[in-house]
Design an enzyme around this catalytic site. Structure first.
Site, PDB file in Angstrom:
ATOM      1  N   CYS A  72       0.656  -1.309   0.020  1.00  0.00           N
ATOM      2  CA  CYS A  72      -0.105  -0.121  -0.048  1.00  0.00           C
ATOM      3  C   CYS A  72       1.150   1.197  -0.008  1.00  0.00           C
ATOM      4  O   CYS A  72       1.170   1.064   1.286  1.00  0.00           O
ATOM      5  CB  CYS A  72      -0.643   0.301   0.809  1.00  0.00           C
ATOM      6  SG  CYS A  72      -1.801   2.095   1.096  1.00  0.00           S
ATOM      7  N   HIS A 161      -2.962  -3.902 -10.241  1.00  0.00           N
ATOM      8  CA  HIS A 161      -2.979  -3.061 -11.100  1.00  0.00           C
ATOM      9  C   HIS A 161      -3.253  -3.285 -12.129  1.00  0.00           C
ATOM     10  O   HIS A 161      -2.489  -3.772 -13.547  1.00  0.00           O
ATOM     11  CB  HIS A 161      -2.301  -1.960 -11.206  1.00  0.00           C
ATOM     12  CG  HIS A 161      -2.027  -1.696  -9.543  1.00  0.00           C
ATOM     13  ND1 HIS A 161      -3.020  -0.697  -9.009  1.00  0.00           N
ATOM     14  CD2 HIS A 161      -0.660  -1.785  -8.573  1.00  0.00           C
ATOM     15  CE1 HIS A 161      -2.096  -0.801  -7.341  1.00  0.00           C
ATOM     16  NE2 HIS A 161      -1.732  -0.851  -7.289  1.00  0.00           N
ATOM     17  N   ASN A 188      -6.822  -4.122  -8.498  1.00  0.00           N
ATOM     18  CA  ASN A 188      -6.890  -2.532  -8.803  1.00  0.00           C
ATOM     19  C   ASN A 188      -7.158  -2.014  -9.642  1.00  0.00           C
ATOM     20  O   ASN A 188      -6.021  -2.222 -10.969  1.00  0.00           O
ATOM     21  CB  ASN A 188      -5.678  -2.042  -7.891  1.00  0.00           C
ATOM     22  CG  ASN A 188      -5.554  -2.368  -6.233  1.00  0.00           C
ATOM     23  OD1 ASN A 188      -6.147  -2.251  -5.489  1.00  0.00           O
ATOM     24  ND2 ASN A 188      -4.520  -2.839  -6.742  1.00  0.00           N
ATOM     25  N   GLU A 206     -10.008   0.037  -5.354  1.00  0.00           N
ATOM     26  CA  GLU A 206      -9.263  -0.906  -4.900  1.00  0.00           C
ATOM     27  C   GLU A 206      -9.947  -1.961  -4.601  1.00  0.00           C
ATOM     28  O   GLU A 206     -10.922  -2.082  -3.859  1.00  0.00           O
ATOM     29  CB  GLU A 206      -8.443   0.129  -3.378  1.00  0.00           C
ATOM     30  CG  GLU A 206      -7.523   1.489  -3.493  1.00  0.00           C
ATOM     31  CD  GLU A 206      -6.583   1.118  -2.499  1.00  0.00           C
ATOM     32  OE1 GLU A 206      -6.241   0.184  -1.759  1.00  0.00           O
ATOM     33  OE2 GLU A 206      -7.298   2.758  -2.219  1.00  0.00           O
ATOM     34  N   CYS A 215      -4.326   5.920  -3.665  1.00  0.00           N
ATOM     35  CA  CYS A 215      -3.832   5.209  -4.131  1.00  0.00           C
ATOM     36  C   CYS A 215      -2.354   5.184  -4.402  1.00  0.00           C
ATOM     37  O   CYS A 215      -2.111   5.768  -5.833  1.00  0.00           O
ATOM     38  CB  CYS A 215      -5.060   3.864  -4.430  1.00  0.00           C
ATOM     39  SG  CYS A 215      -3.538   1.754  -5.289  1.00  0.00           S
ATOM     40  N   THR A 217       0.340   2.930  -5.207  1.00  0.00           N
ATOM     41  CA  THR A 217       0.595   2.190  -5.761  1.00  0.00           C
ATOM     42  C   THR A 217      -0.170   1.795  -7.368  1.00  0.00           C
ATOM     43  O   THR A 217       0.172   2.096  -8.526  1.00  0.00           O
ATOM     44  CB  THR A 217      -0.005   0.540  -5.080  1.00  0.00           C
ATOM     45  OG1 THR A 217      -0.730   0.152  -4.697  1.00  0.00           O
ATOM     46  CG2 THR A 217       1.460   0.359  -4.027  1.00  0.00           C
ATOM     47  N   GLY A 218      -1.506   3.258  -7.361  1.00  0.00           N
ATOM     48  CA  GLY A 218      -2.268   3.406  -8.348  1.00  0.00           C
ATOM     49  C   GLY A 218      -1.568   4.088  -9.062  1.00  0.00           C
ATOM     50  O   GLY A 218      -1.464   3.859 -10.128  1.00  0.00           O
TER      51      GLY A 218
END
Length: 274
Positions: A72, A161, A188, A206, A215, A217-218
């Site tokens: 995260c 993702h 995601n 997510e 987010c 990592t997004g």
């Protein structure tokens, strides 16, 4: 069980941070769901278990629905600030162990609202790393989801993702693509829009949470997708604006860490019973 926690948020992505070793051992999915319930509990997008074990700072994440993602990005910034402010670590920068491997972090401006930079892991488009049931990487791969056609780039940032730059009905595509059978561990979903020379806007559905304010990592995955599909150059910081606010993402060479810099804020301390 009484849980002593500190509430943090990173661009509106909010977490309960717990650093008591006894509580870390006792907290599981059911307790996390109760704590994160916004009507019957404290409320949060997840619980972050952290501390120092055998001289190594660490973080483990439990989502609001009780699932345990590998990583995260907003949580890393919050935990880095928490450990630095609490005197658990004194090095700058330092390495923080996660289920997706160690990440280098730098607290540039400590305090109740900190400025934190994270060297995320190197991205991967290899299907086995997401995982994705495809023979070749997805770069603007045309697919159909929930009755809509869109192009998707699939990126692993230690967690999976799927990013699209196409205009779609996010409320339909997000939950449907999350559980698409081509992503065996779910995914995601990032919706990028308003692409411009300096960056773009982003909304993220997510897995295990739904739409969130931010987010980490997004944002990194979307930056990678922009580079891999020719929408952005390598090596330049891009301003990625999420509903909770902007952060800067720098995507270097394919085997280099993605750098993410943004705020983390301490909200309040509390004790909850679960």
């Amino acid at each position: 069980m009484e849980v002593v926690f500190r509430k943090y948020q990173g661009l509106g992505n909010d977490f309960l941070v717990v650093d008591d070793p006894d509580l870390i051992a006792a907290l599981g999915p059911a307790e996390a769901r109760a704590l994160c319930d916004r009507h019957l509990g404290v409320g949060g997008d997840g619980v972050l278990l952290c501390g120092v074990r055998k001289g190594r700072p660490f973080m483990r994440v439990i989502n609001a629905d009780g699932t345990t993602p590998q990583m995260c990005g907003n949580g890393v910034r919050c935990v880095a600030l928490h450990l630095f402010e609490g005197g658990h670590v004194t090095d700058a920068p330092f390495e923080l162990d996660t289920d997706a491997g160690p990440h280098r972090v730098q607290v540039h401006a400590p305090g109740p609202v900190g400025d934190v930079e994270v060297w995320m892991r190197s991205p991967s488009l290899a299907p086995r790393d997401l995982p994705l049931t495809a023979e070749a990487p997805w770069r603007d791969e045309p697919i159909e989801v929930a009755g809509e056609r869109l192009r998707v780039t699939a990126v692993s940032m230690g967690n999976p993702h799927a990013v699209t730059f196409d205009p779609v009905t996010r409320e339909r595509v997000g939950p449907a693509l999350e559980i698409d059978e081509r992503f065996p561990e779910r995914v995601n979903v990032g919706f990028a829009s308003n692409t411009r020379p300096g960056g773009f806007d982003l909304a993220v559905w997510e897995r295990g949470v739904g739409f969130t304010q931010a987010c980490g990592t997004g944002a990194c995955a979307a930056g990678v997708a922009a580079v891999e599909t020719g929408r952005a150059p390598r090596g330049e910081a891009r301003r990625v604006v999420l509903p909770g606010g902007p952060r800067h993402i720098t995507v270097g060479e394919p085997d280099a860490p993605v750098r993410m810099r943004g705020p983390a804020a301490r909200v309040f301390d509390g004790v909850a019973r679960v």
